[in-house]
Design a protein around this motif. Structure first.
Motif, PDB file in Angstrom:
ATOM      1  N   ARG A 283       0.815  -1.212   0.000  1.00 27.37           N
ATOM      2  CA  ARG A 283       0.000   0.000   0.000  1.00 27.37           C
ATOM      3  C   ARG A 283       0.851   1.266   0.000  1.00 27.37           C
ATOM      4  NH1 ARG A 283      -5.053  -1.851   0.640  1.00 27.37           N
ATOM      5  NH2 ARG A 283      -5.355  -3.787   1.807  1.00 27.37           N
ATOM      6  N   GLY A 284       2.153   1.093  -0.031  1.00 25.46           N
ATOM      7  CA  GLY A 284       3.046   2.244  -0.035  1.00 25.46           C
ATOM      8  C   GLY A 284       3.865   2.324  -1.310  1.00 25.46           C
ATOM      9  N   GLY A 285       4.607   3.431  -1.444  1.00 23.40           N
ATOM     10  CA  GLY A 285       5.526   3.584  -2.563  1.00 23.40           C
ATOM     11  C   GLY A 285       4.969   4.452  -3.683  1.00 23.40           C
ATOM     12  N   TRP A 286       5.808   4.677  -4.676  1.00 30.15           N
ATOM     13  CA  TRP A 286       5.479   5.598  -5.767  1.00 30.15           C
ATOM     14  C   TRP A 286       4.345   5.096  -6.648  1.00 30.15           C
ATOM     15  CZ3 TRP A 286       6.635  10.507  -5.944  1.00 30.15           C
ATOM     16  CH2 TRP A 286       7.726  10.971  -5.225  1.00 30.15           C
ATOM     17  N   ASP A 287       4.275   3.789  -6.906  1.00 31.36           N
ATOM     18  CA  ASP A 287       3.187   3.287  -7.745  1.00 31.36           C
ATOM     19  C   ASP A 287       1.833   3.561  -7.098  1.00 31.36           C
ATOM     20  OD1 ASP A 287       4.870   2.412  -9.723  1.00 31.36           O
ATOM     21  OD2 ASP A 287       4.861   0.307  -9.091  1.00 31.36           O
ATOM     22  N   GLN A 288       1.759   3.347  -5.795  1.00 25.17           N
ATOM     23  CA  GLN A 288       0.507   3.611  -5.104  1.00 25.17           C
ATOM     24  C   GLN A 288       0.200   5.106  -5.044  1.00 25.17           C
ATOM     25  OE1 GLN A 288      -1.276   0.861  -5.335  1.00 25.17           O
ATOM     26  NE2 GLN A 288      -2.106   1.306  -3.332  1.00 25.17           N
ATOM     27  N   TRP A 289       1.248   5.910  -4.915  1.00 24.72           N
ATOM     28  CA  TRP A 289       1.030   7.362  -4.916  1.00 24.72           C
ATOM     29  C   TRP A 289       0.471   7.810  -6.268  1.00 24.72           C
ATOM     30  CZ3 TRP A 289       2.394  11.738  -7.573  1.00 24.72           C
ATOM     31  CH2 TRP A 289       2.127  12.956  -6.945  1.00 24.72           C
ATOM     32  N   ARG A 290       0.999   7.248  -7.343  1.00 25.81           N
ATOM     33  CA  ARG A 290       0.494   7.611  -8.664  1.00 25.81           C
ATOM     34  C   ARG A 290      -0.954   7.162  -8.836  1.00 25.81           C
ATOM     35  NH1 ARG A 290       6.103   7.035 -10.166  1.00 25.81           N
ATOM     36  NH2 ARG A 290       5.954   4.755 -10.165  1.00 25.81           N
ATOM     37  N   SER A 291      -1.289   5.988  -8.294  1.00 24.33           N
ATOM     38  CA  SER A 291      -2.680   5.541  -8.348  1.00 24.33           C
ATOM     39  C   SER A 291      -3.580   6.473  -7.537  1.00 24.33           C
ATOM     40  CB  SER A 291      -2.798   4.113  -7.813  1.00 24.33           C
ATOM     41  OG  SER A 291      -2.162   3.191  -8.666  1.00 24.33           O
ATOM     42  N   GLU A 292      -3.069   6.910  -6.400  1.00 25.21           N
ATOM     43  CA  GLU A 292      -3.831   7.853  -5.574  1.00 25.21           C
ATOM     44  C   GLU A 292      -4.059   9.166  -6.314  1.00 25.21           C
ATOM     45  OE1 GLU A 292      -6.203   8.796  -2.795  1.00 25.21           O
ATOM     46  OE2 GLU A 292      -4.949   7.083  -2.237  1.00 25.21           O
ATOM     47  N   LEU A 293      -3.028   9.651  -6.979  1.00 26.23           N
ATOM     48  CA  LEU A 293      -3.154  10.880  -7.760  1.00 26.23           C
ATOM     49  C   LEU A 293      -4.198  10.704  -8.861  1.00 26.23           C
ATOM     50  CD1 LEU A 293      -2.223  13.732  -8.532  1.00 26.23           C
ATOM     51  CD2 LEU A 293      -0.371  12.683  -9.864  1.00 26.23           C
ATOM     52  N   ALA A 294      -4.155   9.564  -9.558  1.00 29.27           N
ATOM     53  CA  ALA A 294      -5.126   9.301 -10.619  1.00 29.27           C
ATOM     54  C   ALA A 294      -6.543   9.240 -10.060  1.00 29.27           C
ATOM     55  CB  ALA A 294      -4.771   7.998 -11.334  1.00 29.27           C
ATOM     56  N   LEU A 295      -6.697   8.620  -8.876  1.00 28.88           N
ATOM     57  CA  LEU A 295      -8.018   8.537  -8.255  1.00 28.88           C
ATOM     58  C   LEU A 295      -8.553   9.919  -7.928  1.00 28.88           C
ATOM     59  CD1 LEU A 295     -10.359   7.016  -6.834  1.00 28.88           C
ATOM     60  CD2 LEU A 295      -8.935   7.047  -4.761  1.00 28.88           C
ATOM     61  N   GLN A 296      -7.725  10.747  -7.304  1.00 34.42           N
ATOM     62  CA  GLN A 296      -8.187  12.074  -6.900  1.00 34.42           C
ATOM     63  C   GLN A 296      -8.536  12.931  -8.116  1.00 34.42           C
ATOM     64  OE1 GLN A 296      -9.096  12.581  -3.894  1.00 34.42           O
ATOM     65  NE2 GLN A 296      -8.214  10.632  -3.222  1.00 34.42           N
ATOM     66  N   ARG A 297      -7.780  12.796  -9.176  1.00 33.14           N
ATOM     67  CA  ARG A 297      -8.120  13.508 -10.410  1.00 33.14           C
ATOM     68  C   ARG A 297      -9.448  13.014 -10.976  1.00 33.14           C
ATOM     69  NH1 ARG A 297      -2.112  13.499 -13.324  1.00 33.14           N
ATOM     70  NH2 ARG A 297      -1.370  15.479 -12.401  1.00 33.14           N
ATOM     71  N   ALA A 298      -9.656  11.702 -10.919  1.00 29.36           N
ATOM     72  CA  ALA A 298     -10.895  11.130 -11.443  1.00 29.36           C
ATOM     73  C   ALA A 298     -12.101  11.594 -10.628  1.00 29.36           C
ATOM     74  CB  ALA A 298     -10.802   9.607 -11.447  1.00 29.36           C
ATOM     75  N   LEU A 299     -11.987  11.553  -9.300  1.00 25.07           N
ATOM     76  CA  LEU A 299     -13.084  12.003  -8.437  1.00 25.07           C
ATOM     77  C   LEU A 299     -13.410  13.467  -8.692  1.00 25.07           C
ATOM     78  CD1 LEU A 299     -12.102  10.291  -5.057  1.00 25.07           C
ATOM     79  CD2 LEU A 299     -13.833   9.535  -6.693  1.00 25.07           C
ATOM     80  N   ARG A 300     -12.359  14.257  -8.880  1.00 26.42           N
ATOM     81  CA  ARG A 300     -12.557  15.686  -9.138  1.00 26.42           C
ATOM     82  C   ARG A 300     -13.199  15.910 -10.506  1.00 26.42           C
ATOM     83  NH1 ARG A 300     -14.297  19.743  -8.591  1.00 26.42           N
ATOM     84  NH2 ARG A 300     -13.389  21.812  -8.686  1.00 26.42           N
ATOM     85  N   SER A 301     -12.847  15.081 -11.481  1.00 26.51           N
ATOM     86  CA  SER A 301     -13.320  15.283 -12.852  1.00 26.51           C
ATOM     87  C   SER A 301     -14.824  15.126 -12.987  1.00 26.51           C
ATOM     88  CB  SER A 301     -12.603  14.312 -13.807  1.00 26.51           C
ATOM     89  OG  SER A 301     -13.084  12.981 -13.631  1.00 26.51           O
ATOM     90  N   ILE A 302     -15.445  14.328 -12.115  1.00 23.77           N
ATOM     91  CA  ILE A 302     -16.896  14.144 -12.188  1.00 23.77           C
ATOM     92  C   ILE A 302     -17.628  15.017 -11.166  1.00 23.77           C
ATOM     93  CG2 ILE A 302     -16.695  11.795 -13.093  1.00 23.77           C
ATOM     94  CD1 ILE A 302     -17.453  10.765 -10.279  1.00 23.77           C
TER      95      ILE A 302
END
Length: 274
Positions: free
Chosen positions: A217-236
């Motif tokens: 649940r840690g590391g850069w890959d998860q951070w990038r997934s988190e960033l993508a999620l937050q962008r997606a939530l914001r987009s709708i």
């Protein structure tokens, strides 16, 4: 009136054959209200031992099993979409190949769906791989208004516990690949499109916490997934700009704290059980 329902269970190469058999049996044979069918999605090639377990489960099941075999490993979101397409029934219950459903799980959840809900989850117990020791309990928020409020920052559902209507999933656009965030992204869209949601606070599933569960649940890959999620939530428009910034700061920062802190913080700040 009781409605028939499908159990959607994906399996892939890394799953443990013994854990898979326990997951299968606990969700079919041991239920006080068993599913009407199982949709077993095999996500790519699997080893000999797991293949034997899969065929043993199919041969001994007391209900029909739809065995959907994917030639290549396509990932959880796409595998679940294939499984939903093969399900016979409108109501579908999710299950993972390494967890354990408690005997009254479906007897407790199905009446909530039959009463009008589109999506219902439950609490769950965390247990260790080796000795079955209970090490945690996730208690989700209950009530549609509280679930919707909570969803702006947390995934309000424990994914392995959910039961939903296929039509509500499809109306929200179905599962879409998004790192390890595909479940949160789906549930947010379901809420956003007006799905009737609920949780049962009681634990109806035992969730296996194996070695490396919190490392992943840690590391850069998860951070990038988190960033993508937050962008997606914001987009709708599901979150405000301030909420998105807060979420990325707290949820994103969590990806880089030491594992011993991450274990505690996950249950408090990230997981569906608050």
């Amino acid at each position: 009136m009781s409605e028939p329902f499908s159990l959607l269970l994906p399996v892939y190469a890394a799953d443990n054959p013994t854990h898979f058999m326990r997951a299968f049996d606990s969700s079919v044979r041991d239920q006080t209200r068993p599913p009407s069918e199982v949709v077993l999605v095999q996500d790519g090639p699997i080893g000999v031992d797991l293949d034997r377990a899969v065929h043993r489960a199919i041969a001994t099941a007391a209900v029909p099993v739809v065995h959907e075999v994917l030639v290549d490993n396509v990932g959880l979101a796409r595998a679940l979409e294939r499984g939903l397409a093969r399900a016979t029934h409108e109501i579908v219950a999710r299950m993972d190949a390494d967890d354990v459903s408690l005997p009254e799980r479906f007897e407790r959840q199905l009446p909530v769906i039959e009463a009008g809900a589109d999506l219902v989850g439950s609490g769950m117990l965390e247990f260790l791989d080796d000795d079955g020791l209970i090490v945690g309990r996730r208690v989700p928020r209950v009530g549609a208004a509280e679930i919707e409020r909570y969803a702006r920052f947390h995934d309000p559902f424990n994914h392995p516990t959910v039961v939903y209507r296929r039509s509500a999933v499809a109306r929200a656009g179905g599962y879409q690949p998004l790192g390890r965030m595909e479940d949160y992204w789906l549930f947010a869209r379901m809420i956003h499109t007006g799905a009737a949601v609920e949780n049962l606070a009681d634990p109806l599933l035992m969730y296996r916490v194996g070695a490396g569960a919190y490392t992943r649940r840690g590391g850069w890959d998860q951070w990038r997934s988190e960033l993508a999620l937050q962008r997606a939530l914001r987009s709708i428009g599901f979150t405000s700009r301030w909420q998105a910034m807060r979420n990325l700061g707290v949820r994103g920062g969590y990806r880089f704290v030491p594992e011993r802190i991450r274990r505690v913080a996950y249950r408090r700040f990230i997981a569906g059980g608050g």
